[in-house]
Design a protein around this motif. Structure first.
Motif, PDB file in Angstrom:
ATOM      1  N   PRO A 132       0.837  -1.215   0.000  1.00 24.61           N
ATOM      2  CA  PRO A 132       0.000   0.000   0.000  1.00 24.61           C
ATOM      3  C   PRO A 132       0.874   1.268   0.000  1.00 24.61           C
ATOM      4  O   PRO A 132       1.833   1.359   0.762  1.00 24.61           O
ATOM      5  N   LEU A 133       0.499   2.206  -0.862  1.00 23.05           N
ATOM      6  CA  LEU A 133       1.289   3.432  -1.000  1.00 23.05           C
ATOM      7  C   LEU A 133       0.981   4.397   0.145  1.00 23.05           C
ATOM      8  O   LEU A 133      -0.150   4.869   0.273  1.00 23.05           O
ATOM      9  N   PRO A 134       1.988   4.715   0.983  1.00 24.28           N
ATOM     10  CA  PRO A 134       1.749   5.662   2.067  1.00 24.28           C
ATOM     11  C   PRO A 134       1.724   7.107   1.540  1.00 24.28           C
ATOM     12  O   PRO A 134       2.610   7.510   0.788  1.00 24.28           O
ATOM     13  N   VAL A 135       0.713   7.844   1.930  1.00 21.57           N
ATOM     14  CA  VAL A 135       0.609   9.253   1.549  1.00 21.57           C
ATOM     15  C   VAL A 135       0.444  10.051   2.846  1.00 21.57           C
ATOM     16  O   VAL A 135      -0.517   9.830   3.592  1.00 21.57           O
ATOM     17  N   GLU A 136       1.399  10.937   3.107  1.00 20.70           N
ATOM     18  CA  GLU A 136       1.358  11.718   4.354  1.00 20.70           C
ATOM     19  C   GLU A 136       0.484  12.946   4.119  1.00 20.70           C
ATOM     20  O   GLU A 136       0.705  13.699   3.164  1.00 20.70           O
ATOM     21  N   VAL A 137      -0.512  13.128   4.976  1.00 22.54           N
ATOM     22  CA  VAL A 137      -1.513  14.181   4.758  1.00 22.54           C
ATOM     23  C   VAL A 137      -1.671  15.050   6.012  1.00 22.54           C
ATOM     24  O   VAL A 137      -1.372  14.632   7.129  1.00 22.54           O
ATOM     25  N   ILE A 138      -2.187  16.259   5.756  1.00 21.97           N
ATOM     26  CA  ILE A 138      -2.573  17.169   6.839  1.00 21.97           C
ATOM     27  C   ILE A 138      -3.975  16.751   7.296  1.00 21.97           C
ATOM     28  O   ILE A 138      -4.855  16.556   6.449  1.00 21.97           O
ATOM     29  N   GLY A 160      -8.284   2.071  -5.718  1.00 22.58           N
ATOM     30  CA  GLY A 160      -8.157   1.172  -4.569  1.00 22.58           C
ATOM     31  C   GLY A 160      -8.561   1.856  -3.287  1.00 22.58           C
ATOM     32  O   GLY A 160      -8.762   3.079  -3.243  1.00 22.58           O
ATOM     33  N   GLU A 161      -8.675   1.047  -2.253  1.00 21.15           N
ATOM     34  CA  GLU A 161      -9.126   1.539  -0.950  1.00 21.15           C
ATOM     35  C   GLU A 161      -8.059   2.440  -0.312  1.00 21.15           C
ATOM     36  O   GLU A 161      -6.864   2.178  -0.452  1.00 21.15           O
ATOM     37  N   MET A 162      -8.529   3.482   0.398  1.00 23.67           N
ATOM     38  CA  MET A 162      -7.617   4.345   1.154  1.00 23.67           C
ATOM     39  C   MET A 162      -7.920   4.165   2.636  1.00 23.67           C
ATOM     40  O   MET A 162      -9.061   4.372   3.051  1.00 23.67           O
ATOM     41  N   LEU A 163      -6.922   3.794   3.406  1.00 18.99           N
ATOM     42  CA  LEU A 163      -7.132   3.585   4.837  1.00 18.99           C
ATOM     43  C   LEU A 163      -6.248   4.527   5.634  1.00 18.99           C
ATOM     44  O   LEU A 163      -5.042   4.638   5.351  1.00 18.99           O
ATOM     45  N   ILE A 164      -6.853   5.187   6.617  1.00 17.93           N
ATOM     46  CA  ILE A 164      -6.049   6.037   7.502  1.00 17.93           C
ATOM     47  C   ILE A 164      -5.275   5.113   8.435  1.00 17.93           C
ATOM     48  O   ILE A 164      -5.856   4.237   9.075  1.00 17.93           O
ATOM     49  N   ARG A 165      -3.957   5.299   8.471  1.00 19.58           N
ATOM     50  CA  ARG A 165      -3.130   4.363   9.253  1.00 19.58           C
ATOM     51  C   ARG A 165      -3.380   4.511  10.758  1.00 19.58           C
ATOM     52  O   ARG A 165      -3.456   5.626  11.271  1.00 19.58           O
ATOM     53  N   HIS A 171      -5.033   3.958  17.897  1.00 18.75           N
ATOM     54  CA  HIS A 171      -5.242   5.373  17.598  1.00 18.75           C
ATOM     55  C   HIS A 171      -4.607   5.717  16.250  1.00 18.75           C
ATOM     56  O   HIS A 171      -3.742   4.985  15.764  1.00 18.75           O
ATOM     57  N   VAL A 172      -5.033   6.848  15.693  1.00 19.46           N
ATOM     58  CA  VAL A 172      -4.455   7.274  14.416  1.00 19.46           C
ATOM     59  C   VAL A 172      -2.945   7.428  14.580  1.00 19.46           C
ATOM     60  O   VAL A 172      -2.463   8.012  15.560  1.00 19.46           O
ATOM     61  N   PHE A 173      -2.199   6.886  13.612  1.00 20.76           N
ATOM     62  CA  PHE A 173      -0.737   6.997  13.626  1.00 20.76           C
ATOM     63  C   PHE A 173      -0.354   8.438  13.279  1.00 20.76           C
ATOM     64  O   PHE A 173      -0.865   9.013  12.312  1.00 20.76           O
ATOM     65  N   VAL A 174       0.525   9.015  14.069  1.00 20.21           N
ATOM     66  CA  VAL A 174       0.980  10.396  13.822  1.00 20.21           C
ATOM     67  C   VAL A 174       2.467  10.351  13.482  1.00 20.21           C
ATOM     68  O   VAL A 174       3.264   9.745  14.201  1.00 20.21           O
ATOM     69  N   THR A 175       2.850  10.986  12.367  1.00 19.04           N
ATOM     70  CA  THR A 175       4.248  10.960  11.924  1.00 19.04           C
ATOM     71  C   THR A 175       5.108  11.877  12.800  1.00 19.04           C
ATOM     72  O   THR A 175       4.589  12.688  13.571  1.00 19.04           O
ATOM     73  N   ASP A 176       6.420  11.785  12.606  1.00 20.24           N
ATOM     74  CA  ASP A 176       7.340  12.676  13.330  1.00 20.24           C
ATOM     75  C   ASP A 176       7.033  14.141  13.041  1.00 20.24           C
ATOM     76  O   ASP A 176       7.317  15.020  13.850  1.00 20.24           O
ATOM     77  N   VAL A 182      -2.314   8.183   4.942  1.00 19.28           N
ATOM     78  CA  VAL A 182      -3.343   7.407   4.239  1.00 19.28           C
ATOM     79  C   VAL A 182      -2.604   6.336   3.444  1.00 19.28           C
ATOM     80  O   VAL A 182      -1.714   6.651   2.651  1.00 19.28           O
ATOM     81  N   ASP A 183      -2.945   5.059   3.686  1.00 22.53           N
ATOM     82  CA  ASP A 183      -2.350   3.968   2.915  1.00 22.53           C
ATOM     83  C   ASP A 183      -3.286   3.621   1.770  1.00 22.53           C
ATOM     84  O   ASP A 183      -4.431   3.216   1.993  1.00 22.53           O
ATOM     85  N   ALA A 184      -2.776   3.773   0.556  1.00 25.52           N
ATOM     86  CA  ALA A 184      -3.604   3.547  -0.636  1.00 25.52           C
ATOM     87  C   ALA A 184      -3.290   2.168  -1.214  1.00 25.52           C
ATOM     88  O   ALA A 184      -2.166   1.910  -1.649  1.00 25.52           O
ATOM     89  N   HIS A 185      -4.312   1.319  -1.220  1.00 25.95           N
ATOM     90  CA  HIS A 185      -4.150  -0.073  -1.684  1.00 25.95           C
ATOM     91  C   HIS A 185      -4.440  -0.124  -3.186  1.00 25.95           C
ATOM     92  O   HIS A 185      -5.572  -0.360  -3.589  1.00 25.95           O
ATOM     93  N   LEU A 186      -3.418   0.111  -3.979  1.00 27.37           N
ATOM     94  CA  LEU A 186      -3.621   0.298  -5.418  1.00 27.37           C
ATOM     95  C   LEU A 186      -3.340  -0.960  -6.229  1.00 27.37           C
ATOM     96  O   LEU A 186      -3.760  -1.054  -7.371  1.00 27.37           O
ATOM     97  N   GLY A 187      -2.603  -1.894  -5.680  1.00 27.13           N
ATOM     98  CA  GLY A 187      -2.369  -3.162  -6.369  1.00 27.13           C
ATOM     99  C   GLY A 187      -1.284  -3.110  -7.422  1.00 27.13           C
ATOM    100  O   GLY A 187      -0.335  -3.888  -7.397  1.00 27.13           O
ATOM    101  N   ARG A 188      -1.386  -2.140  -8.325  1.00 24.42           N
ATOM    102  CA  ARG A 188      -0.466  -2.084  -9.459  1.00 24.42           C
ATOM    103  C   ARG A 188      -0.396  -0.629  -9.922  1.00 24.42           C
ATOM    104  O   ARG A 188      -1.413  -0.047 -10.295  1.00 24.42           O
TER     105      ARG A 188
END
Ligand SMILES: O=C[C@H](O)[C@H](O)[C@H](O)COP(=O)(O)O
Length: 232
Positions: A132-138, A160-165, A171-176, A182-188
């Motif tokens: 799944p492609l990680p996308v860091e969002v505000i 594909g499905e987008m899941l908030i990590r 709890h919601v994962f918070v980056t440094d 958002v993990d995007a399950h795109l497959g290909r």
């Protein structure tokens, strides 16, 4: 051989590229952690290097291993970054961010002359996207950002499905950097550079885990030994 031993072998091969006096970007994750530990042994034996860590976890590891650290405020240029990856394709495009460190990792890699990607060979794929492609969002305006991401996916010919990590605690994962992922399950992902450009144009996207043109060399450890692949 177990996966962890392969990761350490890849890290050890990358360490052969490190020279006295180098300014190094220090990656994040279980493979990069092996590199930091092995680098620490060299430092204790007298090698002079300085590192910029790509996460608070790596900062703690480097301190524990005695690797001297600096920041990209004190120096603006690095000789070499050594980091892991979640997927690597034959063009040496990468998916990174499985550990949530993609933003600092990309800033550090972009400030480096070269990036060596270290991994066990299960990370090598023909086409990116199974991971799944990680996308860091505000967090602000997340629904609007996700709608814009869905449009970008459609333009790039993926879906594909987008899941908030979430973290282990549920709890919601918070980056440094204080953002969400958002993990995007795109497959290909047929055209990674195109998708990278489309995602980068979305205001609520801080950064995405597609690393295009940043990896110089991949060091892949497998049952058959080590393979070193240059970016074509
Ligand atoms: O955010 C984490 C990083 O991009 C890691 O380098 C990546 O997830 C690979 O980690 P590992 O070496 O643990 O598989």
């Amino acid at each position: 051989m177990d996966m962890d031993a392969l990761k350490r072998q890849a890290a050890a091969r990358a360490l052969e590229e490190v020279r006295d006096g180098m300014k190094l970007g220090l990656g994040t994750g279980s493979t990069a952690k092996h590199f930091v530990e092995l680098l620490g042994e060299k430092v204790r034996a007298g090698m002079k290097v300085i590192g910029v860590p790509t996460s608070e976890a790596t900062r703690a590891d480097a301190i524990r291993c005695g690797v001297p650290l600096t920041t990209l405020d004190e120096i603006d240029h690095l000789d070499l970054t050594i980091d892991g990856a979640d997927e690597i394709d034959p063009a040496l495009n990468l998916i990174k961010g499985g550990g949530g460190a993609l933003l600092r990792e990309k800033i550090v890699a972009a400030a480096s002359d070269r990036m060596i990607v270290i991994a066990d060979d299960s990370k090598w794929v023909d086409v990116l996207g199974r991971f799944p492609l990680p996308v860091e969002v505000i967090p602000f305006g997340l629904a609007a950002t996700q709608a814009a991401m869905a449009r970008a996916f459609s333009e790039a010919g993926v879906s594909g499905e987008m899941l908030i990590r979430k973290g282990k605690d549920g709890h919601v994962f918070v980056t440094d950097g204080g953002h969400w992922i958002v993990d995007a399950h795109l497959g290909r992902i047929g055209d990674p550079p195109r998708l990278a450009g489309l995602l980068s144009a979305i205001p609520g996207v801080v950064e995405h885990g597609l690393f295009i043109g940043l990896g110089s060399v991949a060091v892949l450890a497998g049952a058959q030994g080590i393979q070193v692949v240059e970016r074509p």
